[in-house]
Design a protein around this motif. Structure first.
Motif, mmCIF file in Angstrom:
data_model
loop_
_atom_site.group_PDB
_atom_site.id
_atom_site.type_symbol
_atom_site.label_atom_id
_atom_site.label_comp_id
_atom_site.label_asym_id
_atom_site.label_seq_id
_atom_site.Cartn_x
_atom_site.Cartn_y
_atom_site.Cartn_z
ATOM 1 N N LEU A 267 -0.771 -3.742 1.039
ATOM 2 C CA LEU A 267 -1.182 -3.693 2.438
ATOM 3 C C LEU A 267 -2.436 -2.847 2.600
ATOM 4 N N LYS A 268 -2.466 -1.789 1.857
ATOM 5 C CA LYS A 268 -3.654 -0.933 1.952
ATOM 6 C C LYS A 268 -4.897 -1.665 1.456
ATOM 7 N N ARG A 269 -4.707 -2.409 0.402
ATOM 8 C CA ARG A 269 -5.854 -3.143 -0.146
ATOM 9 C C ARG A 269 -6.358 -4.187 0.825
ATOM 10 N N ILE A 270 -5.398 -4.872 1.430
ATOM 11 C CA ILE A 270 -5.818 -5.893 2.391
ATOM 12 C C ILE A 270 -6.557 -5.228 3.543
ATOM 13 N N GLN A 271 -6.019 -4.123 3.971
ATOM 14 C CA GLN A 271 -6.644 -3.436 5.092
ATOM 15 C C GLN A 271 -8.048 -2.996 4.739
ATOM 16 N N GLY A 272 -8.240 -2.659 3.473
ATOM 17 C CA GLY A 272 -9.536 -2.169 3.062
ATOM 18 C C GLY A 272 -10.551 -3.246 2.764
ATOM 19 N N LEU B 19 3.540 -12.221 9.269
ATOM 20 C CA LEU B 19 2.508 -11.308 8.787
ATOM 21 C C LEU B 19 1.201 -11.813 9.362
ATOM 22 N N ILE B 20 0.551 -10.973 10.129
ATOM 23 C CA ILE B 20 -0.666 -11.388 10.832
ATOM 24 C C ILE B 20 -1.817 -10.522 10.344
ATOM 25 N N VAL B 21 -2.878 -11.148 9.962
ATOM 26 C CA VAL B 21 -4.080 -10.414 9.560
ATOM 27 C C VAL B 21 -5.242 -10.962 10.369
ATOM 28 N N ILE B 22 -5.983 -10.040 10.942
ATOM 29 C CA ILE B 22 -7.144 -10.453 11.734
ATOM 30 C C ILE B 22 -8.389 -10.005 10.988
ATOM 31 N N GLN B 23 -9.263 -10.948 10.735
ATOM 32 C CA GLN B 23 -10.439 -10.639 9.930
ATOM 33 C C GLN B 23 -11.671 -11.215 10.594
ATOM 34 N N GLU C 109 -11.003 -14.399 12.739
ATOM 35 C CA GLU C 109 -10.039 -15.374 12.240
ATOM 36 C C GLU C 109 -8.684 -14.688 12.146
ATOM 37 N N ILE C 110 -7.696 -15.375 12.654
ATOM 38 C CA ILE C 110 -6.346 -14.824 12.616
ATOM 39 C C ILE C 110 -5.575 -15.621 11.584
ATOM 40 N N MET C 111 -5.030 -14.918 10.628
ATOM 41 C CA MET C 111 -4.273 -15.594 9.579
ATOM 42 C C MET C 111 -2.828 -15.163 9.693
ATOM 43 N N ILE C 112 -1.963 -16.126 9.721
ATOM 44 C CA ILE C 112 -0.558 -15.835 9.961
ATOM 45 C C ILE C 112 0.273 -16.421 8.825
ATOM 46 N N ALA C 113 1.066 -15.595 8.220
ATOM 47 C CA ALA C 113 2.005 -16.072 7.213
ATOM 48 C C ALA C 113 3.390 -16.021 7.845
ATOM 49 N N PRO C 114 3.941 -17.149 8.268
ATOM 50 C CA PRO C 114 5.221 -17.111 8.961
ATOM 51 C C PRO C 114 6.381 -17.276 8.006
ATOM 52 N N ASP C 115 7.488 -16.736 8.436
ATOM 53 C CA ASP C 115 8.704 -16.854 7.653
ATOM 54 C C ASP C 115 9.828 -16.802 8.667
ATOM 55 N N LYS C 116 11.045 -17.062 8.211
ATOM 56 C CA LYS C 116 12.090 -17.036 9.224
ATOM 57 C C LYS C 116 12.471 -15.630 9.626
ATOM 58 N N ASP C 117 12.100 -14.649 8.805
ATOM 59 C CA ASP C 117 12.458 -13.274 9.178
ATOM 60 C C ASP C 117 11.308 -12.469 9.733
ATOM 61 N N TYR C 118 10.108 -12.930 9.577
ATOM 62 C CA TYR C 118 8.982 -12.077 9.963
ATOM 63 C C TYR C 118 7.740 -12.926 10.113
ATOM 64 N N GLY D 92 -14.185 -6.638 6.518
ATOM 65 C CA GLY D 92 -14.019 -7.438 7.722
ATOM 66 C C GLY D 92 -12.628 -7.472 8.306
ATOM 67 N N VAL D 93 -11.675 -6.846 7.664
ATOM 68 C CA VAL D 93 -10.303 -6.921 8.179
ATOM 69 C C VAL D 93 -10.177 -5.979 9.361
ATOM 70 N N GLN D 94 -9.792 -6.561 10.479
ATOM 71 C CA GLN D 94 -9.658 -5.727 11.670
ATOM 72 C C GLN D 94 -8.291 -5.097 11.777
ATOM 73 N N GLY D 95 -7.289 -5.840 11.388
ATOM 74 C CA GLY D 95 -5.959 -5.269 11.541
ATOM 75 C C GLY D 95 -4.907 -6.127 10.891
#
Lengths: 96, 769
Positions: A8-13, A88-92, A77-86, A16-19
Motif C-alpha cells: 500500500l505504501k508503494r502504491i501510494q508513493g 479497493l479504490i485508487v485515484i491517480q 483516473e479512478i481504479m476500483i478493484a471490487p470484491d464481495k468483501d471490499y 500521480g497517486v492521489q489517494g
C-alpha cells in the motif's frame, strides 16, 4: 500484514497517486489516505457504481463477474478493484 | 320451505284444476324450494305466473339459461318485481310475514293466490289490498287444510294485464277453483359418477352391478309405497351483527428486481446447499445463515478499529476517525490478509505503475504509443522530442526505463536471465563484488509489468554468479554460486521455501565458484531420474558436472574434467579425435563459461581461463572433440549464434572472436578498445548483430554494416560500471545491468537490418570476411 502495508505504501508513493481508499462490504471506509469527507463521498458513490457495473456484467452472463473497473475522467483516473468483501479504490492523475 | 326432493325444479307446470277445499294431507307438490319462505308468498306467486311452461308471457324478460338437458335452469330470484304487481309487492312481504308466523304452508299458498287475484287491482292502494287480503284470508280459513292450490295464472294474468277491473264484492264472493298439480320431475343437475371404472379392473363387474342396482332403485322409487315424500324445513337462524376490532395491519411496500444473475445465484445456492453439511434446508436457511454471519461481523467490529489505530504508530497510512460506529475486530485483519485482497493490491499496483510506464512499455512491445488525451505535457517538450527523433536517423539507443528499487540500490548485478516461457519475467542476481568475502546476495524476479518492484525477492547466502531458467519447468531457476553451491529455486513459492534443491550436501559438489549453469534438454542420455532436463555447470575447479533433480536434492555426475595443457605437446592416444593441437591434459583448469549448441544438445563449448575453448560432447567424457585457441587470455564468454549453427562468438580480455566450427582459427576478431570484454551476446532477432560490454561502454556491432567498428556505442553513466547484458527476443531492446543495481532498458533504434534472410546473411558476411 507487513507486506500488505508495504504494498500500500508503494502504491501510494507512485507518481500521480492521489489517494487510496479501502471500503468494506457495507460501504464503510476502513483505510484511506484522503480526508474524511472526500473518502465518504467516494465510498458511497463508488459503491453504487460498482453494484451497477457488476449487475450489468452478470446480467449478460451470470457466470461472469466483474474483476476490475477503471473510470477515466478529465482530471484523474479512478481504479476500483471490487470484491464481495471490499473495494479497493485508487485515484491517480494521468501520467504526464 | 325446503322440499325433500333432490331436484329443484325451476319450472313447474301447474294445472289449474283443483279445489280450494281440497284437504288432502299431502304436502305441497308445488315445490318451489330454495326460496325463503318469508318472501315466498309473493315470489312464488310470481314464479307460478312466470314459469309456466309453454307460456312465454313473462312479464319481465329474463335471460333463460338452459341446462345441459335442455331444461331451463334459471336461478331462482330472491324477489321478483313485476309489472303490475309492484305496488302489491310490499303488501306481499307483509302478508308473507303474517302467514309465516302461522307456519302453515298451504295457508301461504292460498293467500298467495288471493293476493295474486288481487293483483288485478292495479293501482289499488295498499290499504285496500290489505283489506281485500284480510277478507280473503278470513274466507279461506276453512280451507286451512287445503294443500293444493289451484292456479290459473296465465289466464288471470291476461286479464290483469289488459283490463283494469275494480274489485267488487261479488267478485270477491265468487268461489274460485284452484287446482294444483305436480309437474314432472325436472332434472336440473345430473353429475354422473366420476369414478371411472376401467373395464379390466378386478371389481369392475361388481361396481357395474351396484350401479345398475342403484339405477333400478331410483326408478322404483317413483310410485313406490316404500318411499314417502316428506318435506322438511330448516330454520334459518336470525342473523346478528357482531363487531370485532383488530390491530391495524401494517403494510409495507417492497420492490424487487429479479435480475438474471440474482436468479442464477439463488438457483446455484439452492443447488449447492444440500451438499453443505451445515445447511440442509433450502435457500431461506442459507439466507438466514448469511445474515447471521453478517450480524456477527457487525457486532465484533469495534476491535478491528482499535487494531487499525495501533498501526498508526507505524506511520504508514492515515487512519480514519469513525466516531459513533463500531467497527469489526475480526474483519479488518481477515480482510487485509485475505488472498483476494492481496491479489487486488497486486493487480492494482501493476495497473498504477503500468499507467506511469505505459508509453515506455508500449515502445518496448512495439505497440503504438497512445498519447494521453488529458495529459498536461508542455508543448515545448513535445517539440523537442520531435526534433530529437528527426535528427536521430543514425542508429542509437533510446532509453526506455530502468528497473530499480530501494532493495537493490547500489548492488552489483552479476547475472540476468530470461524466463523461457513467460517473456515478461526476468531474473536478476545482485551481489557485491567482493571476492574475499562472500556477502549474501539477492535474486530478484522482475516482471515487465511492474518496473518499480520485483515480484519475488530471494536471499542467498553467497554471491550468485549465474542464473538460468528451466525450459520445461519454467518456474525453476538454477542458481550457481560463488561458493560452489548449485541451487534450484522455485520462483512460484515465496521466499522461505523457494529453494527446492541444492548441491551443498552432494558429494560431487563443486568446491570452487560455479561460473555458469545451463539447463540442457536431455533426450539421448539416460538420466538417473526425473524429466528430460538436466543442469550443467562449469566451475573453477575444472569440472563440468551434470546435475539432475532427484527427490532428495541434486545428484551430480561429472561430465568432463578440464585439464590444463602443458607446454610440451605429446602425442595423444585418442582414437578418432580430430584435434590438431595435441595436448596432454593433466591439471585441471578453471572453466569460465559454457554454452550448449542450440540445435544439437549433445555438443557444448567450454571456455577456460587459459584461453582454450573446448568443444565437448555429452557422450564423451574423456576427450574433448575439438579445441580452439587464439591466445592465452581467459575466455569470458562464449555464445553460439542462434541463427547459424556453426558460428560462435567468444570474448576474452581484449578481443571478440568470431569462430566457425570447423576452423581452428577465428574467422574474425573484433577490437575496438583495449579493455576487457566482459560479456557478449548475440541478438536473437537479427543474425548479424551482437552486443558486447567492453570496459565502460556497451557496443552494438552490426556485421552487416560495419565489421571494423561498432555501430552503436553507449557509454555508461559516470561512476557506474556495466556488468551484465541481455537481449530480448521479439523486440529490439537491450537490458543492461550495471553496478548501481539498475537494469536499464534500451531500445535499439534505426538499425538498418533486414528481418529476413537470417542464416544466409551471417554466412555471407563471414564469407566476405
Amino acid at each position: 500484514m507487513a507486506e500488505v502495508e508495504e504494498t500500500l505504501k508503494r502504491i501510494q508513493g507512485q507518481k500521480g497517486v492521489q489517494g487510496i481508499i479501502i471500503v468494506n462490504s457495507e460501504g464503510i471506509p476502513i483505510k484511506t489516505t484522503l480526508d474524511y469527507p472526500s473518502t465518504v463521498q467516494y465510498a458511497g458513490l463508488i459503491q453504487q457504481l460498482v453494484m451497477m457495473a457488476r449487475s450489468t456484467v452478470r446480467e449478460i452472463d451470470p457466470q461472469n463477474d466483474l474483476t476490475f473497473l477503471r473510470v477515466r475522467s478529465k482530471k484523474n483516473e479512478i481504479m476500483i478493484a471490487p470484491d464481495k468483501d471490499y473495494f479497493l479504490i485508487v485515484i491517480q492523475n494521468p501520467s504526464d | 320451505m325446503q322440499n325433500t326432493k333432490m331436484y329443484t325444479p325451476a319450472k313447474q307446470t301447474k294445472k289449474t284444476t283443483g279445489v280450494l277445499n281440497n284437504s288432502s294431507p299431502r304436502s305441497m307438490n308445488n315445490s318451489v324450494s330454495g326460496v325463503p319462505s318469508s318472501i315466498l308468498v309473493g315470489g312464488r306467486n310470481s314464479i307460478l305466473k312466470r314459469l309456466e311452461r309453454g307460456h312465454n308471457r313473462t312479464p319481465r324478460k329474463t335471460a333463460r339459461m338452459l341446462g345441459s338437458d335442455g331444461k331451463e335452469i334459471n336461478p331462482l330470484a330472491m324477489f321478483q318485481a313485476e309489472l303490475g304487481v309492484v305496488p302489491s309487492s310490499a303488501g306481499r312481504f307483509f302478508l308473507g310475514e303474517t302467514f309465516f308466523s302461522s307456519g302453515s304452508d298451504h295457508m301461504k299458498s292460498t293467500s298467495s293466490f288471493t293476493v295474486h287475484s288481487s293483483s288485478s287491482f292495479v293501482g289499488s292502494s295498499l290499504q285496500s289490498n290489505m283489506s281485500a287480503i284480510a277478507s280473503l284470508t278470513n274466507e279461506s280459513e276453512d280451507s286451512s287444510q287445503k294443500l293444493d292450490i289451484p292456479i290459473n295464472p296465465p289466464e288471470v294474468l291476461k286479464e290483469n294485464d289488459n283490463i283494469e277491473q275494480t274489485v267488487t264484492e261479488e267478485m270477491l264472493d265468487e268461489v274460485a277453483e284452484i287446482c294444483l298439480t305436480e309437474t314432472d320431475t325436472i332434472s336440473l343437475l345430473d353429475i354422473p359418477s366420476s369414478i371411472f371404472v376401467t373395464e379390466d379392473a378386478d371389481d369392475a363387474g361388481v361396481i357395474k352391478e351396484k350401479n345398475n342396482q342403484y339405477a333400478e332403485l331410483c326408478k322404483n322409487r317413483i310410485g313406490n309405497d316404500n318411499y314417502l315424500e316428506e318435506s322438511a324445513q330448516t330454520f334459518s337462524g336470525a342473523p346478528k351483527d357482531k363487531h370485532t376490532q383488530s390491530d391495524k395491519i401494517a403494510k409495507e411496500d417492497k420492490g424487487m428486481i429479479a435480475t438474471t444473475w440474482d436468479i442464477y445465484d439463488s438457483f446455484f445456492d439452492q443447488n449447492k446447499s444440500p451438499d453443505n453439511d451445515k445447511d440442509d434446508y433450502t435457500e431461506s436457511s442459507v439466507g438466514t445463515s448469511k445474515d447471521q454471519e453478517k450480524s456477527g461481523e457487525k457486532s465484533g467490529s469495534s476491535s478491528s478499529y482499535t487494531v487499525a489505530t495501533d498501526s498508526t504508530d507505524r506511520g504508514s497510512l492515515f487512519e480514519l476517525e469513525m466516531c459513533g460506529r463500531s467497527l469489526n475486530t475480526e474483519l479488518d485483519p481477515q480482510l487485509i490478509l485475505s488472498e483476494s485482497f492481496r491479489h487486488s493490491l497486486f493487480v492494482m499496483e501493476r495497473i498504477v505503475v503500468g499507467k506511469i510506464f505505459q508509453p515506455k512499455l508500449a515502445a518496448y512491445r512495439q505497440l503504438p504509443i497512445l498519447k494521453d488525451p488529458d495529459s498536461t505535457a508542455k508543448p515545448g517538450t513535445e517539440e523537442q522530442s520531435e526534433e530529437g527523433e528527426e535528427s536521430a536517423s543514425s542508429p542509437s539507443l533510446e532509453y526506455l526505463w530502468a528497473f530499480s528499487c530501494e532493495l537493490t540500490k547500489g548492488c552489483n548485478i552479476t547475472s540476468m536471465a530470461w524466463n523461457k516461457i513467460n517473456p515478461n519475467i526476468l531474473a536478476v542476481a545482485y551481489g557485491d563484488f567482493d571476492l574475499s568475502n562472500c556477502k549474501p546476495s539477492l535474486i530478484c524476479c522482475w516482471s515487465l509489468k511492474n518496473p518499480m518492484w520485483p515480484e519475488r525477492v530471494f536471499h542467498c547466502d553467497s554471491w550468485v554468479t549465474s542464473l538460468d531458467f528451466s525450459a520445461i519447468n519454467p518456474s525453476q531457476l538454477a542458481v550457481g554460486m560463488y561458493d560452489g553451491t548449485l541451487a534450484i529455486y522455485d520462483v512460484q513459492r515465496q521466499n522461505n521455501n523457494a529453494r527446492i534443491a541444492d548441491s551443498s550436501k552432494c558429494s560431487e559438489r563443486h568446491l570452487h565458484p560455479v561460473w555458469q549453469v545451463n539447463w540442457i534438454k536431455e533426450e539421448t542420455l539416460f538420466l538417473r531420474e526425473g524429466g528430460a532436463e538436466a543442469l550443467i555447470s562449469v566451475s573453477a575447479d575444472g569440472r563440468i558436472t551434470m546435475w539432475s533433480l532427484l527427490n532428495n536434492g541434486l545428484g551430480g555426475r561429472d561430465l568432463m574434467e578440464l585439464k590444463s595443457t602443458q607446454n610440451t605437446k605429446k602425442k595423444r592416444k585418442a582414437a578418432g579425435t580430430k584435434t590438431k593441437t595435441e595436448c596432454f591434459l593433466s591439471v585441471l583448469t578453471r572453466g569460465l563459461c559454457l554454452d550448449i549448441h542450440p540445435t544439437d544438445s549433445c555438443i557444448y563449448l567450454v571456455g577456460t581461463s587459459e584461453g582454450l575453448i573446448h568443444k565437448c560432447s555429452l557422450s564423451n567424457s574423456q576427450n574433448v572433440l575439438e579445441t580452439y585457441q587464439k591466445d592465452l587470455c581467459p575466455v569470458n564468454h562464449i555464445e553460439w549464434s542462434p541463427f547459424s549453427s556453426d558460428v560462435f562468438l567468444s570474448c576474452s580480455s581484449d578481443q571478440i572472436q568470431l569462430w566457425k566450427q570447423d576452423y581452428f582459427t577465428p574467422v574474425f576478431s573484433f577490437t575496438s578498445t583495449q579493455e576487457v570484454v566482459k560479456t557478449i551476446r548475440w541478438s536473437p532477432n537479427w543474425p548479424t548483430i551482437f552486443a558486447a560490454i567492453i570496459g565502460r561502454q556497451l557496443e552494438i556491432w552490426d556485421l552487416d554494416s560495419n565489421i571494423l567498428a561498432p555501430t552503436i556505442v553507449h557509454h555508461a553513466a559516470p561512476g557506474v560500471k556495466l556488468m551484465s547484458l541481455l537481449f530480448t527476443t521479439g523486440t529490439d531492446c537491450v537490458f543492461l545491468g550495471d553496478s548501481d543495481g539498475q537494469i536499464t532498458v534500451y531500445q535499439l533504434k534505426n538499425l538498418s537490418v533486414g528481418k529476413g534472410e537470417k542464416v544466409e546473411t551471417l554466412d555471407d558476411v563471414i564469407q566476405h570476411i
